[in-house]
Write a protein that holds these residues in place. Sequence first.
Motif, PDB file in Angstrom:
ATOM      1  N   LEU A 279      -5.259  -0.801  -0.895  1.00 27.49           N
ATOM      2  CA  LEU A 279      -5.016  -0.922  -2.290  1.00 27.49           C
ATOM      3  C   LEU A 279      -3.771  -0.248  -2.647  1.00 27.49           C
ATOM      4  CD1 LEU A 279      -8.341   1.159  -3.137  1.00 27.49           C
ATOM      5  CD2 LEU A 279      -7.889  -1.167  -3.914  1.00 27.49           C
ATOM      6  N   LEU A 280      -3.010   0.594  -1.952  1.00 27.65           N
ATOM      7  CA  LEU A 280      -1.759   1.117  -2.169  1.00 27.65           C
ATOM      8  C   LEU A 280      -0.669   0.043  -1.709  1.00 27.65           C
ATOM      9  CD1 LEU A 280      -2.024   4.926  -0.761  1.00 27.65           C
ATOM     10  CD2 LEU A 280      -1.707   4.066  -3.340  1.00 27.65           C
TER      11      LEU A 280
ATOM     12  N   LEU B 100      -0.897  -3.709 -10.072  1.00 26.02           N
ATOM     13  CA  LEU B 100      -0.172  -2.813  -8.803  1.00 26.02           C
ATOM     14  C   LEU B 100      -0.971  -1.482  -9.206  1.00 26.02           C
ATOM     15  CD1 LEU B 100       3.462  -4.281  -8.141  1.00 26.02           C
ATOM     16  CD2 LEU B 100       1.027  -4.821  -6.997  1.00 26.02           C
TER      17      LEU B 100
ATOM     18  N   LEU C  77      -4.718  -0.519  -8.916  1.00 23.23           N
ATOM     19  CA  LEU C  77      -5.184  -0.467  -7.458  1.00 23.23           C
ATOM     20  C   LEU C  77      -4.557   0.888  -6.673  1.00 23.23           C
ATOM     21  CD1 LEU C  77      -4.161  -3.988  -6.053  1.00 23.23           C
ATOM     22  CD2 LEU C  77      -6.677  -3.157  -6.826  1.00 23.23           C
ATOM     23  N   MET C  78      -3.433   1.262  -7.099  1.00 18.09           N
ATOM     24  CA  MET C  78      -2.889   2.397  -6.441  1.00 18.09           C
ATOM     25  C   MET C  78      -3.612   3.731  -7.054  1.00 18.09           C
ATOM     26  SD  MET C  78       1.159   1.664  -6.854  1.00 18.09           S
ATOM     27  CE  MET C  78       1.754   3.188  -5.931  1.00 18.09           C
TER      28      MET C  78
ATOM     29  N   LEU D 253      -6.669   3.764  -7.994  1.00 13.40           N
ATOM     30  CA  LEU D 253      -8.121   3.996  -7.357  1.00 13.40           C
ATOM     31  C   LEU D 253      -7.891   4.424  -6.132  1.00 13.40           C
ATOM     32  CD1 LEU D 253      -9.396   0.286  -8.217  1.00 13.40           C
ATOM     33  CD2 LEU D 253     -10.542   2.283  -8.754  1.00 13.40           C
ATOM     34  N   ALA D 254      -6.873   3.971  -5.116  1.00 14.87           N
ATOM     35  CA  ALA D 254      -6.719   4.644  -4.047  1.00 14.87           C
ATOM     36  C   ALA D 254      -6.421   6.100  -4.116  1.00 14.87           C
ATOM     37  CB  ALA D 254      -5.467   3.952  -3.265  1.00 14.87           C
ATOM     38  N   LEU D 255      -5.373   6.521  -5.197  1.00 14.73           N
ATOM     39  CA  LEU D 255      -5.077   8.036  -4.963  1.00 14.73           C
ATOM     40  C   LEU D 255      -6.189   8.829  -5.605  1.00 14.73           C
ATOM     41  CD1 LEU D 255      -1.671   7.625  -6.519  1.00 14.73           C
ATOM     42  CD2 LEU D 255      -2.338   8.464  -4.327  1.00 14.73           C
TER      43      LEU D 255
ATOM     44  N   ARG E 220      -9.848   7.918  -5.686  1.00 15.55           N
ATOM     45  CA  ARG E 220     -10.893   7.758  -4.852  1.00 15.55           C
ATOM     46  C   ARG E 220     -11.030   8.227  -3.451  1.00 15.55           C
ATOM     47  NH1 ARG E 220     -14.694   4.792  -7.312  1.00 15.55           N
ATOM     48  NH2 ARG E 220     -14.468   5.455  -9.664  1.00 15.55           N
ATOM     49  N   TYR E 221      -9.767   8.302  -2.801  1.00 20.64           N
ATOM     50  CA  TYR E 221      -9.739   8.457  -1.322  1.00 20.64           C
ATOM     51  C   TYR E 221      -9.070   9.670  -0.882  1.00 20.64           C
ATOM     52  CZ  TYR E 221     -11.579   3.653  -1.235  1.00 20.64           C
ATOM     53  OH  TYR E 221     -12.280   2.515  -1.180  1.00 20.64           O
TER      54      TYR E 221
ATOM     55  N   ASN F  50       1.760  10.449  -4.194  1.00 22.41           N
ATOM     56  CA  ASN F  50       1.904  10.939  -5.338  1.00 22.41           C
ATOM     57  C   ASN F  50       3.246  11.205  -5.724  1.00 22.41           C
ATOM     58  OD1 ASN F  50      -0.514  11.140  -6.726  1.00 22.41           O
ATOM     59  ND2 ASN F  50      -1.347  12.551  -5.450  1.00 22.41           N
TER      60      ASN F  50
ATOM     61  N   PHE G  37       5.709   9.610  -8.726  1.00 19.40           N
ATOM     62  CA  PHE G  37       6.376  10.440  -9.677  1.00 19.40           C
ATOM     63  C   PHE G  37       7.960  10.209  -9.827  1.00 19.40           C
ATOM     64  CE2 PHE G  37       8.431  14.516 -10.110  1.00 19.40           C
ATOM     65  CZ  PHE G  37       8.101  15.141 -11.471  1.00 19.40           C
TER      66      PHE G  37
ATOM     67  N   VAL H  71       5.352   0.447 -13.074  1.00 21.86           N
ATOM     68  CA  VAL H  71       4.206   0.959 -12.051  1.00 21.86           C
ATOM     69  C   VAL H  71       3.717   2.025 -12.467  1.00 21.86           C
ATOM     70  CG1 VAL H  71       3.697   1.003  -9.765  1.00 21.86           C
ATOM     71  CG2 VAL H  71       4.401  -1.205 -10.610  1.00 21.86           C
ATOM     72  N   SER H  72       4.652   2.952 -12.445  1.00 23.21           N
ATOM     73  CA  SER H  72       4.334   4.574 -12.436  1.00 23.21           C
ATOM     74  C   SER H  72       3.628   4.924 -13.620  1.00 23.21           C
ATOM     75  CB  SER H  72       5.571   5.328 -12.121  1.00 23.21           C
ATOM     76  OG  SER H  72       6.246   5.162 -11.102  1.00 23.21           O
TER      77      SER H  72
ATOM     78  N   LYS I 253      -4.844   6.843 -13.799  1.00 23.55           N
ATOM     79  CA  LYS I 253      -5.442   7.850 -12.934  1.00 23.55           C
ATOM     80  C   LYS I 253      -6.319   8.732 -13.924  1.00 23.55           C
ATOM     81  CE  LYS I 253      -2.928  10.733 -10.233  1.00 23.55           C
ATOM     82  NZ  LYS I 253      -1.671  11.054  -9.698  1.00 23.55           N
TER      83      LYS I 253
END
Lengths: 285, 264
Positions: A15-16, B83, B86-87, B89-91, B93-94, B103, B107, B146-147, B154
């Motif tokens: 995902l990242l 993009l 997806l990031m 979700l990863a940050l 959820r996991y 992170n 930032f 993106v950020s 998030k």
Amino acid sequence: MGFLHQRRGLAPYLLLAPGMLWLAAFFLVPLGFLVYQSLQSGNIDFGYAFTWAWGNYWSAIKGYRGEFERSFEYAGLATVIALVVSYPVAYWIAFRGGRWKNLLLLFIVAPFFVTYLIRTLAWETILSDHGFVVRLLTDIHLVSPGGRVLATGTAVVAGITYNFLPFMALPLYVSLEQIDQSLVEAAGDLYASKWIAFLRVTFPLSLPGVVAGTLLTFIPAAGDFINAQLLGSPTSHMIGNVINSKFNELIDYPAAAAMSFILMAIILGMVLLYARAVGTEKLTG
Amino acid sequence: MSLAFVRRHVLTVWSLFFFGYLLLPIAVVAAFSFNQPRGRFNFTWEGFTWSNWTHWNAIPGIQSAVELSLEIALIASILATGLGTLMALALVRYGFRGRATTNFIVFLPLSTPEIVLGASLLTLFLNFSTPLGFWTILIAHVMFCVSFAVVTVKARLVGFDRHLEEAAMDLGANEWTTFRKVTLPLIAPAILAALLLCFAISVDDFVVTYFVAGPRVTFPIFVWGAARVATPPQINVIGIGFFVIAVTAMLANVVLQNRRAQRA
């Protein structure tokens, strides 16, 4: 989410990957090239070559110390003014806004939608020598007859303050809005006056917003050159003006790269010190 | 207003002044979009006309600049939001190795002044002799959007009730169906917010774009170039045009939200 449950270990990395690759290729790698460029020497006609030219850094600091200092002075002033001006407003919306909250927030964000440069040009009109602001300030003797506001440091600070105001007001509002009112009432029940309750309960609870707001205002302000270009004069130019003209007009890439890197390093250092001082480890979420 | 009244309503009075200050330049831009300037600069009031609005694209180059800005903003906001979602979700959820570093890297662009972002990208492109233009602008815009997209999505995911997804799975939905029918609709408002934020940031960006645009001219670059030699009132027309569209969309959203809140 887990539609990749079978390979749970890989899922977050998949995902990242696309986003991180983008940031690596177009943010981190370019910073490396910026450093590489900053250590080159030569000139436009014969090209630049990498020679470990640390001298670029010394001459940037020595030659443009005034511009560096002015950047941080103006950015600091604008940040403090923005904080003082918008804190009461954020407080008012959070606690007295009622069902108008969303509408009032919209008013704060709305000016954003007129292009930055046009907003700044509007201030050029407002602060111009024959405009009503100068006339008013002359009438109350804050400006001497024939004096001007445009093309001074004051105009630059005013422009910066205005342009980054929403970055201050919105985080303040968010942190104030989350405060549990029963805590403030409890302070009242324990005989705290309204002021004491504010100073000892409300304000400390709103600190995350103050930290976020000051950073979001200070960082872009310190690198700004548009306000100084349109509202100031060469004596009120900031380091952003120098970097811009060296990169885009004089084509002196190594010097400009060295200055950019110094600017970034100082800002990052200040951010880390500030974060440690106010004890916000959660700065990066 | 008596003194007692002011003292009692000091916050309200302060806030009203604040909003006046915030909106004053917008009012000036709007008023001067109807001006009939005699010289090249649009700084003093000379008389009222509609013609700047009816001939908004009468200035050579202004229409193509607006079109380029919109085109870049549309593509960049879609790419960056994709993009970024997806990031996010990863940050959220996991738990995984390298999460804190990720992170921090997300930032970092937010805490870097735009001029440094633009300057470093330009040195990259110079070193690879990349021709500057549409693609370099697009690359830059996706990068700095993106950020913002990650942060926006998030924020919504953190307050997300995962029992809803578990319930769907218990009822026999597979993972992809659960994502499509439960997760996606629930985070859709955040994705929409990220899209709009990225679009707004992209359309408005001057500094980074100025470094990497080469010969291409976006609307902010057009304004910058124009401001040195002349400021046609058409600039104001387009500024106010964007403003009216954006504020109308946001007002509609506020009204919708209020209605939904009343129904609930």
